[in-house]
Design an enzyme around this catalytic site. Structure first.
Site, PDB file in Angstrom:
ATOM      1  N   CYS A 257      12.613  -5.642   0.983  1.00 20.27           N
ATOM      2  CA  CYS A 257      13.231  -4.864  -0.104  1.00 20.27           C
ATOM      3  C   CYS A 257      13.091  -3.371   0.156  1.00 20.27           C
ATOM      4  O   CYS A 257      11.980  -2.846   0.238  1.00 20.27           O
ATOM      5  CB  CYS A 257      12.568  -5.293  -1.414  1.00 20.27           C
ATOM      6  SG  CYS A 257      12.539  -4.084  -2.723  1.00 20.27           S
TER       7      CYS A 257
ATOM      8  N   CYS B 183      11.363  -1.183  -2.470  1.00 17.49           N
ATOM      9  CA  CYS B 183       9.923  -1.481  -2.508  1.00 17.49           C
ATOM     10  C   CYS B 183       9.160  -0.605  -1.519  1.00 17.49           C
ATOM     11  O   CYS B 183       8.007  -0.247  -1.741  1.00 17.49           O
ATOM     12  CB  CYS B 183       9.646  -2.946  -2.157  1.00 17.49           C
ATOM     13  SG  CYS B 183      10.298  -4.113  -3.367  1.00 17.49           S
TER      14      CYS B 183
END
Ligand SMILES: [Zn+2]
Length: 155
Positions: A77, A80
């Site tokens: 991600c 993230c």
């Protein structure tokens, strides 16, 4: 709580030194008695704590009265990866006031589904065993710190 590495298998065991005074502390994996003179210094709270499906209850829900900021993330991600360094900084600045933790949602689907994590990053703030706040999506450090400050004031 202190971390003691097993002399036989190398497993890192968490030991309550006060309890270990009255009974022999043994390695949770292989049962070898632990040499408490090899106890590492206190758990390093200047880094995010890695939480899993197995450790979540003890580390987050049964934490002492401090808020726990749990970053739910996954390696693939992109956003993230922006939040990761912010978590590191917040942990470094925590000075015992709160705890920063990380949960990899791919490896820990049970907790991810229990708290209905539908997009990542999602940051959950727990206090006294309850979920008290939820931050969805990457946010600047100031925004996350402000939510933590609110959590610190919460009853
Ligand atoms: Zn062992």
């Amino acid at each position: 709580m202190t971390i003691v590495a097993c002399s036989k298998c190398g497993t890192k065991n968490r030991v309550e030194i006060a309890a270990a005074a009255t009974r022999v502390a043994k390695c949770g994996k292989c049962g070898t008695p632990l040499d408490l003179s090899k106890a590492a210094s206190k758990e390093d709270e200047s880094k995010p704590l890695i939480v899993t499906d197995a450790t979540f209850r003890g580390e987050v829900l049964q934490a002492d009265g401090r808020p726990v900021l749990l970053d739910c993330w996954a390696p693939w991600c992109g956003p993230c990866r922006m939040v990761g360094p912010i978590m590191e900084q917040l942990a470094l600045e925590s000075q015992g006031r709160y705890r920063v933790a990380k949960l990899n949602v791919d490896e820990n689907p049970r907790i991810a589904s229990e708290f209905q994590i539908q997009s990542i990053p999602t940051m959950l703030i727990f206090k006294q065993g309850k979920l008290i706040d939820r931050i969805i999506g990457a946010q600047p450090k100031e925004a996350i710190a402000a939510r933590l400050a609110q959590a610190l004031k919460a009853p």
